[in-house]
Design a protein around this motif. Structure first.
Motif, mmCIF file in Angstrom:
data_model
loop_
_atom_site.group_PDB
_atom_site.id
_atom_site.type_symbol
_atom_site.label_atom_id
_atom_site.label_comp_id
_atom_site.label_asym_id
_atom_site.label_seq_id
_atom_site.Cartn_x
_atom_site.Cartn_y
_atom_site.Cartn_z
ATOM 1 N N ARG A 77 -5.775 5.786 -10.752
ATOM 2 C CA ARG A 77 -4.672 6.228 -9.897
ATOM 3 C C ARG A 77 -4.380 7.720 -10.123
ATOM 4 O O ARG A 77 -4.125 8.471 -9.190
ATOM 5 N N THR A 126 -9.097 -3.236 -1.280
ATOM 6 C CA THR A 126 -8.568 -4.454 -1.899
ATOM 7 C C THR A 126 -9.408 -5.669 -1.518
ATOM 8 O O THR A 126 -9.684 -6.532 -2.356
ATOM 9 N N THR A 171 -4.441 2.482 -3.440
ATOM 10 C CA THR A 171 -4.208 1.234 -2.698
ATOM 11 C C THR A 171 -4.716 1.406 -1.273
ATOM 12 O O THR A 171 -4.298 2.322 -0.573
ATOM 13 N N ASN A 206 0.827 -1.208 0.000
ATOM 14 C CA ASN A 206 0.000 0.000 0.000
ATOM 15 C C ASN A 206 0.860 1.255 0.000
ATOM 16 O O ASN A 206 1.934 1.288 0.599
#
Ligand SMILES: *Cc1c(COP(=O)(O)O)cnc(C)c1O
Length: 393
Positions: A237, A64, A59, A53
């Motif tokens: 991202r 997840t 992340t 992470n």
């Protein structure tokens, strides 16, 4: 651990990674960033050389866990979570397509999806051609040299039209394009599009995955090379329409009961659909589990049940439809669906009001149309509530 388990087991167990405290229920990691042991580790994490992470825009362990659980349910190699169903669709297109590319989409899409394609993507040079959800030949005929994406929702919202996923996957393959299926209405309990040849599955986790109308969320699933390396993860991202850890945690817990909820929604919906068909002031009922549904046999083959959404048309247009809505005492008047509580919507004046009358006419969304997302209340109470309105017509 996910290999040989049945779907209901995966819904409870996939994506579980315990911390050093060995908590039983999945932990909620409310943190924007993660701490590194050294400058070298920070560099390795940022570059992706060392997995782990970094920052919750891309992340987070709770997110997840949600991604791994949903991937297990859909039989997908990988999953990326998004802030909402709409941001899943946006991220999919922004990640994979460029100006000059072409989309073929079903004419019967969620209203905001049509707005996104027509009012946003168009400004960035991405054109969309709309075709009938059910006419595979029309999809084939709409293919151009720059066609990159076929986008479909099945069953469609609100008319529950069924698109033949396997046939559209072949059209996409031949065209060198990807097929994306919005699997919101069925959830992986009733239908797994990747097994039928689709390249991508889109979810609004806001609906059945959470199942209790609490938070917004979304997801994109498919092969790693497409979702992770193909540009979708990189868009998320960079641009940040990602799922919050809190929402991921809520939806993760919701998914534990997905199987029993979907089964119960389906039983109640079929009963309501059968009952509505017998009402004199109801001119038409749209439900894939009814023999009268034009694609009954395709639905039977492609999905486990007819699902939880029933759409019907009343005599007397908008006035009559609104009167029925306003007569209910228990059923919620709200545009959400996939909730344990039954919800009732007049699509023409709400979910589909931002598209033009002409587009509505083409999609078959008449003024007398109502959509009920059948909840888990006693079937007798749901019927009694609708009956009040039907008596007034
Ligand atoms: C609700 C919905 C969406 C959009 O999802 P949000 O989570 O509200 O952004 C997309 N497709 C379908 C079929 C939906 O019902």
């Amino acid at each position: 651990m996910v290999d040989n388990f049945e779907l209901e087991t995966l819904a409870l167990r996939a994506g579980t990674h315990r911390s050093q405290f060995n908590e039983h229920s999945e932990a909620l990691y409310l943190t924007s960033s993660f701490v590194f042991d050294s400058a070298a580790q920070a560099a390795a994490r940022f570059s992706g050389i060392e997995p782990g992470n970094v920052y919750s825009r891309f992340t987070n362990p709770t997110v997840t866990a949600f991604e791994e659980r949903l991937a297990a349910l859909e039989g997908a190699e990988t999953c990326v979570a998004t802030a909402s169903g709409m941001s899943a669709i946006l991220s999919c297109v922004m990640g994979l397509l460029s100006a000059g590319d072409h989309i073929i989409a079903s004419r019967s899409l969620f209203g905001a999806t049509v707005s996104l394609f027509n009012n946003v993507l168009k400004r960035f040079g991405i054109e969309t051609t709309y075709v009938s959800a059910t006419d595979v030949i029309a999809w084939q005929a709409a293919v151009k040299t720059n066609t990159k994406l076929l986008f479909v929702e099945t069953p469609s919202n609100p008319l529950t039209e069924i698109s033949d996923i396997a046939a559209l996957a072949l059209v996409a393959k031949k065209a060198g394009a990807w097929l994306a299926v919005d699997n919101c209405f069925c959830s992986p309990v009733l239908q797994r599009p990747l097994d039928l040849g689709a390249d991508l599955v889109i979810h609004s986790a806001t609906k059945y995955l959470d199942g209790q109308g609490r938070v917004l969320g979304g997801a994109i699933l498919g092969k790693r090379e497409l979702v992770m390396e193909g540009g979708i993860f990189s868009f998320l991202r960079t641009a940040g329409p990602t799922l919050s850890a809190f929402n991921a945690w809520i939806i993760l817990k919701g998914m534990e009961t997905l199987k029993i909820r979907m089964d119960a929604h389906s039983v109640n919906a079929l009963e309501i659909a059968n009952w509505l068909e017998k009402q004199p002031d109801v001119t038409r009922v749209y439900y894939p589990g009814l023999l009268s549904h034009p694609q009954y046999s395709l639905a039977k083959q492609q999905q486990k049940t007819g699902g939880g959404i029933v759409t019907f048309e009343v005599k007397g247009g908008k006035e009559a439809a609104w009167r029925l809505v306003d007569s209910t005492r228990m059923i919620s008047i709200t545009a959400n669906l996939g909730d344990t509580k039954s919800t009732l919507t007049h699509p023409a004046s709400t979910t589909h009001s931002r598209i033009s009358q002409e587009e509505r006419d083409l999609a078959g969304i008449t003024d007398g149309l109502l959509r009920i997302a059948v909840g888990l209340e006693a079937i007798t109470d749901i019927k009694a509530d609708l009956e009040k309105g039907l008596k007034k017509l």
